[in-house]
Design a protein around this motif. Structure first.
Motif, PDB file in Angstrom:
ATOM      1  N   GLY A 162       0.780  -1.231   0.000  1.00  0.00           N
ATOM      2  CA  GLY A 162       0.000   0.000   0.000  1.00  0.00           C
ATOM      3  C   GLY A 162       0.807   1.273   0.000  1.00  0.00           C
ATOM      4  O   GLY A 162       0.229   2.370  -0.031  1.00  0.00           O
ATOM      5  N   ILE A 163       2.140   1.164   0.009  1.00  0.00           N
ATOM      6  CA  ILE A 163       2.951   2.379   0.083  1.00  0.00           C
ATOM      7  C   ILE A 163       2.714   3.279  -1.135  1.00  0.00           C
ATOM      8  O   ILE A 163       2.808   4.504  -1.040  1.00  0.00           O
ATOM      9  CB  ILE A 163       4.457   2.027   0.225  1.00  0.00           C
ATOM     10  CG1 ILE A 163       5.303   3.272   0.485  1.00  0.00           C
ATOM     11  CG2 ILE A 163       4.968   1.281  -0.994  1.00  0.00           C
ATOM     12  CD1 ILE A 163       5.052   3.950   1.794  1.00  0.00           C
ATOM     13  N   GLN A 164       2.357   2.669  -2.273  1.00  0.00           N
ATOM     14  CA  GLN A 164       2.136   3.463  -3.497  1.00  0.00           C
ATOM     15  C   GLN A 164       0.928   4.393  -3.370  1.00  0.00           C
ATOM     16  O   GLN A 164       0.897   5.466  -3.976  1.00  0.00           O
ATOM     17  CB  GLN A 164       1.959   2.549  -4.726  1.00  0.00           C
ATOM     18  CG  GLN A 164       3.192   1.753  -5.113  1.00  0.00           C
ATOM     19  CD  GLN A 164       3.405   0.531  -4.233  1.00  0.00           C
ATOM     20  OE1 GLN A 164       2.518   0.143  -3.464  1.00  0.00           O
ATOM     21  NE2 GLN A 164       4.586  -0.068  -4.333  1.00  0.00           N
ATOM     22  N   LYS A 165      -0.069   3.984  -2.574  1.00  0.00           N
ATOM     23  CA  LYS A 165      -1.252   4.837  -2.454  1.00  0.00           C
ATOM     24  C   LYS A 165      -1.166   5.813  -1.282  1.00  0.00           C
ATOM     25  O   LYS A 165      -2.066   6.629  -1.083  1.00  0.00           O
ATOM     26  CB  LYS A 165      -2.516   3.984  -2.348  1.00  0.00           C
ATOM     27  CG  LYS A 165      -2.572   3.030  -1.163  1.00  0.00           C
ATOM     28  CD  LYS A 165      -3.792   2.111  -1.271  1.00  0.00           C
ATOM     29  CE  LYS A 165      -3.816   1.097  -0.121  1.00  0.00           C
ATOM     30  NZ  LYS A 165      -4.870   0.088  -0.299  1.00  0.00           N
ATOM     31  N   PHE A 166      -0.058   5.728  -0.527  1.00  0.00           N
ATOM     32  CA  PHE A 166       0.115   6.641   0.601  1.00  0.00           C
ATOM     33  C   PHE A 166       0.324   8.060   0.071  1.00  0.00           C
ATOM     34  O   PHE A 166       1.186   8.305  -0.771  1.00  0.00           O
ATOM     35  CB  PHE A 166       1.315   6.195   1.438  1.00  0.00           C
ATOM     36  CG  PHE A 166       1.622   7.112   2.595  1.00  0.00           C
ATOM     37  CD1 PHE A 166       0.721   7.261   3.637  1.00  0.00           C
ATOM     38  CD2 PHE A 166       2.815   7.821   2.631  1.00  0.00           C
ATOM     39  CE1 PHE A 166       1.000   8.107   4.715  1.00  0.00           C
ATOM     40  CE2 PHE A 166       3.105   8.662   3.692  1.00  0.00           C
ATOM     41  CZ  PHE A 166       2.194   8.801   4.730  1.00  0.00           C
ATOM     42  N   LYS A 167      -0.478   9.002   0.535  1.00  0.00           N
ATOM     43  CA  LYS A 167      -0.448  10.367   0.002  1.00  0.00           C
ATOM     44  C   LYS A 167       0.562  11.279   0.691  1.00  0.00           C
ATOM     45  O   LYS A 167       0.823  12.389   0.226  1.00  0.00           O
ATOM     46  CB  LYS A 167      -1.846  10.982   0.103  1.00  0.00           C
ATOM     47  CG  LYS A 167      -2.844  10.351  -0.865  1.00  0.00           C
ATOM     48  CD  LYS A 167      -4.160  11.091  -0.861  1.00  0.00           C
ATOM     49  CE  LYS A 167      -5.094  10.526  -1.943  1.00  0.00           C
ATOM     50  NZ  LYS A 167      -6.401  11.221  -1.949  1.00  0.00           N
ATOM     51  N   PHE A 306       0.019   0.210   4.422  1.00  0.00           N
ATOM     52  CA  PHE A 306      -0.174   1.650   4.283  1.00  0.00           C
ATOM     53  C   PHE A 306      -1.511   1.934   3.603  1.00  0.00           C
ATOM     54  O   PHE A 306      -1.915   1.200   2.696  1.00  0.00           O
ATOM     55  CB  PHE A 306       0.947   2.275   3.445  1.00  0.00           C
ATOM     56  CG  PHE A 306       2.209   2.526   4.210  1.00  0.00           C
ATOM     57  CD1 PHE A 306       2.363   3.682   4.955  1.00  0.00           C
ATOM     58  CD2 PHE A 306       3.250   1.613   4.198  1.00  0.00           C
ATOM     59  CE1 PHE A 306       3.527   3.927   5.668  1.00  0.00           C
ATOM     60  CE2 PHE A 306       4.412   1.827   4.901  1.00  0.00           C
ATOM     61  CZ  PHE A 306       4.550   2.995   5.642  1.00  0.00           C
ATOM     62  N   ARG A 307      -2.175   2.995   4.045  1.00  0.00           N
ATOM     63  CA  ARG A 307      -3.389   3.487   3.378  1.00  0.00           C
ATOM     64  C   ARG A 307      -3.124   4.917   2.942  1.00  0.00           C
ATOM     65  O   ARG A 307      -2.009   5.412   3.092  1.00  0.00           O
ATOM     66  CB  ARG A 307      -4.576   3.369   4.326  1.00  0.00           C
ATOM     67  CG  ARG A 307      -4.868   1.886   4.676  1.00  0.00           C
ATOM     68  CD  ARG A 307      -5.788   1.727   5.854  1.00  0.00           C
ATOM     69  NE  ARG A 307      -5.984   0.307   6.171  1.00  0.00           N
ATOM     70  CZ  ARG A 307      -6.634  -0.131   7.223  1.00  0.00           C
ATOM     71  NH1 ARG A 307      -7.177   0.721   8.097  1.00  0.00           N
ATOM     72  NH2 ARG A 307      -6.761  -1.430   7.441  1.00  0.00           N
ATOM     73  N   GLU A 308      -4.106   5.597   2.427  1.00  0.00           N
ATOM     74  CA  GLU A 308      -3.860   6.923   1.858  1.00  0.00           C
ATOM     75  C   GLU A 308      -3.267   7.897   2.869  1.00  0.00           C
ATOM     76  O   GLU A 308      -2.311   8.610   2.571  1.00  0.00           O
ATOM     77  CB  GLU A 308      -5.159   7.502   1.263  1.00  0.00           C
ATOM     78  CG  GLU A 308      -5.581   6.798  -0.023  1.00  0.00           C
ATOM     79  CD  GLU A 308      -6.741   7.502  -0.700  1.00  0.00           C
ATOM     80  OE1 GLU A 308      -7.280   8.484  -0.123  1.00  0.00           O
ATOM     81  OE2 GLU A 308      -7.095   7.100  -1.819  1.00  0.00           O
ATOM     82  N   THR A 309      -3.844   7.931   4.059  1.00  0.00           N
ATOM     83  CA  THR A 309      -3.345   8.875   5.071  1.00  0.00           C
ATOM     84  C   THR A 309      -3.096   8.200   6.421  1.00  0.00           C
ATOM     85  O   THR A 309      -2.812   8.879   7.397  1.00  0.00           O
ATOM     86  CB  THR A 309      -4.341  10.033   5.281  1.00  0.00           C
ATOM     87  OG1 THR A 309      -5.607   9.497   5.703  1.00  0.00           O
ATOM     88  CG2 THR A 309      -4.530  10.834   4.001  1.00  0.00           C
ATOM     89  N   SER A 310      -3.227   6.885   6.465  1.00  0.00           N
ATOM     90  CA  SER A 310      -3.075   6.182   7.745  1.00  0.00           C
ATOM     91  C   SER A 310      -2.208   4.932   7.570  1.00  0.00           C
ATOM     92  O   SER A 310      -1.886   4.523   6.454  1.00  0.00           O
ATOM     93  CB  SER A 310      -4.451   5.792   8.302  1.00  0.00           C
ATOM     94  OG  SER A 310      -5.119   4.918   7.407  1.00  0.00           O
TER      95      SER A 310
END
Length: 482
Positions: A162-167, A306-310
């Motif tokens: 999910g690191i790619q979608k982490f903003k 990892f998620r977008e902001t969390s």
């Protein structure tokens, strides 16, 4: 006959290599890609390609008496633990004192090191360099690789779904320099090594919250130990090593864990290593326990996703609104100038080197890798003794056959400091003769046995013997207290 030696890199190991070659009558040429000496310890405001990089506030983890060049003590008025700028000054004084600068070619990049066609007979190497856009090739009888192992960052993004979608922003700790730009941010630091802990503690003074994620925990030690003395002056001694070797493993492990928990119980702080009895290098940080106790640093387990902001952690907890992630995930070993990468081969970030120095598959032992091992001891005296040992091998390859350990066997990067130093020192006649000292100089003998194993011990005798070594040992506590 080895005469000309190429030294790759002018950091602390490269300078030791250059000096040891000169001591033995060889002709070193040291190649340094930047415009100055110091390697890791030369601070720059920006991380530079192909060079080690440190943050502004880095201090040494070894005290001055344990980390100096063995024939060049630090000045009396220097503190026991030094800021990188002061250590860099010492390195420059060392180079000037022994007239090493004239043997260094600055702004010269080594692009290729390869065997000569007749290597099996001569053991010679072709070294290709670049300077001002011009390429040059020279032939050397031996090569000493002193390019360090804090250059190529290990950034295992594939281990973090999910690191790619982490903003938010994320980067390797190599890019970190100072804390101000992170004021008011929520920061996650991944990695419980020295860099990760230092950065987490420093950021906790400006960030709104710091989270420190660890996969396997770590022992955290203070630089200041009993009665305010430096930890290594008390811990690294021949007597302690001897005691550790003769005690039953179970008792030794129990004492080790007990000593590591002497200032605070790691389990209560979420820091307990998964392998409690592992003797891997501990983290040195005087402030981390108090930062955790104050709540400004929160210890977390490994990241699961990892998620977008969390961030979701392995224990199921989620931290929201993370602004910055700093990967303090260490470095990979890489030698891009080696034409044949099987010579210095890295597998699972472990390098197979005889005595931690010589690549095993060579027909002629004319290459040495200096400063790659890790132990509780400081790198400067370790590199110095490695260089003295390697130069002896270059001059007399038959010297290898007299060693107790068969040439070609492998070693790990993590070693016991005194055992390793004694092994190298014994081979070249530089290990202190304790029995002889007890008979001829009992005062010095007691300091050598029960006192800290300072670098001067390995200049009492053998090649490169230093006339000031005895006095340096007898006055080491005076300089510490000063």
């Amino acid at each position: 006959m080895v005469r000309r030696v190429a030294v790759v890199g002018a950091g602390v190991s490269g300078l030791a290599a250059t000096k040891c070659c000169l001591e033995e009558g060889l002709e070193p040429t040291c190649f340094e890609r930047s415009e100055d000496i110091g390697g890791l310890w030369r601070y720059t405001d920006q991380a530079e390609e192909g060079r080690a990089s440190i943050y502004r506030t880095v201090f040494t983890n070894s005290c001055k008496e344990m980390m100096c060049y063995p024939d060049f003590p630090f000045p009396d008025d220097h503190p026991n633990y030094m800021h990188n700028a002061r250590l860099q000054e010492y390195i420059c004084k060392y180079a000037e004192h022994f007239d090493l600068l004239r043997h260094i070619r600055f702004k010269t990049l080594v692009t290729k090191v390869k065997k000569r066609p007749d290597f099996s007979v001569t053991g010679q190497w072709e070294v290709v360099t670049q300077r001002d856009g011009k390429e040059d090739t020279e032939v050397f009888d031996a090569v000493m690789v002193c390019s360090g192992h804090h250059v190529y960052p290990n950034l295992p993004l594939s281990d973090f779904p999910g690191i790619q979608k982490f903003k938010g922003c994320y980067f390797h700790s190599r890019e970190y320099k100072e804390p101000e730009k992170f004021r008011g941010k929520k920061v996650l630091v991944i990695g419980l090594g020295n860099s990760g802990c230092d950065i987490a503690v420093e950021l906790s003074t400006v960030a709104s919250q710091v989270y420190l994620s660890s996969r396997s925990g770590s022992w955290v030690m203070s630089r200041v130990w009993d009665n305010g003395y430096p930890w290594d002056m008390l811990v690294i001694s021949r007597f302690h090593t001897w005691l550790g070797n003769i005690l039953p493993r179970t008792l030794s492990d129990w004492l080790y864990v007990r000593s590591m928990n002497r200032f605070f119980k790691h389990e209560n702080f979420g820091l307990m290593p998964l392998d409690r009895t592992s003797r891997k290098e501990p983290v040195f940080n005087d402030d981390l326990p108090s930062r955790i106790a104050c709540g400004v640093v929160v210890i977390k387990p490994n990241v699961k996703e990892f998620r977008e902001t969390s961030v979701l952690f392995q224990d199921g907890t989620v931290q929201h609104d993370i602004d910055v992630v700093i990967f303090a995930t260490g470095y990979s070993y890489s030698y891009p100038f080696m034409e044949d990468d099987s010579i210095i081969k890295s597998r699972d970030n472990q390098v197979t080197l005889y005595k931690g120095i010589l690549p095993p598959p060579l027909e002629k032992p004319t290459m040495a890798v200096i400063g790659l091992i890790q132990s509780l001891g400081a790198i400067i005296p370790t590199a110095d003794l490695q260089c003295r040992w390697a130069v002896k091998v270059f001059q007399a390859p038959l010297f290898l056959s007299s060693l107790p350990c068969r040439y070609g066997s492998s070693t790990t990067l993590q070693l016991d400091y005194i055992t390793y130093m004694d092994e190298l020192g014994s081979a070249i006649g530089a290990k202190p003769n304790v029995l002889q000292l007890l008979l001829t100089d009992p005062r010095l003998a007691l300091k050598v046995i029960f006192g800290p194993c300072t670098p001067y011990q390995f200049r009492l005798r053998g090649p490169g013997k230093w006339s000031g070594a005895r006095k340096a040992i007898l006055t080491q506590w005076d300089r510490t207290l000063r």
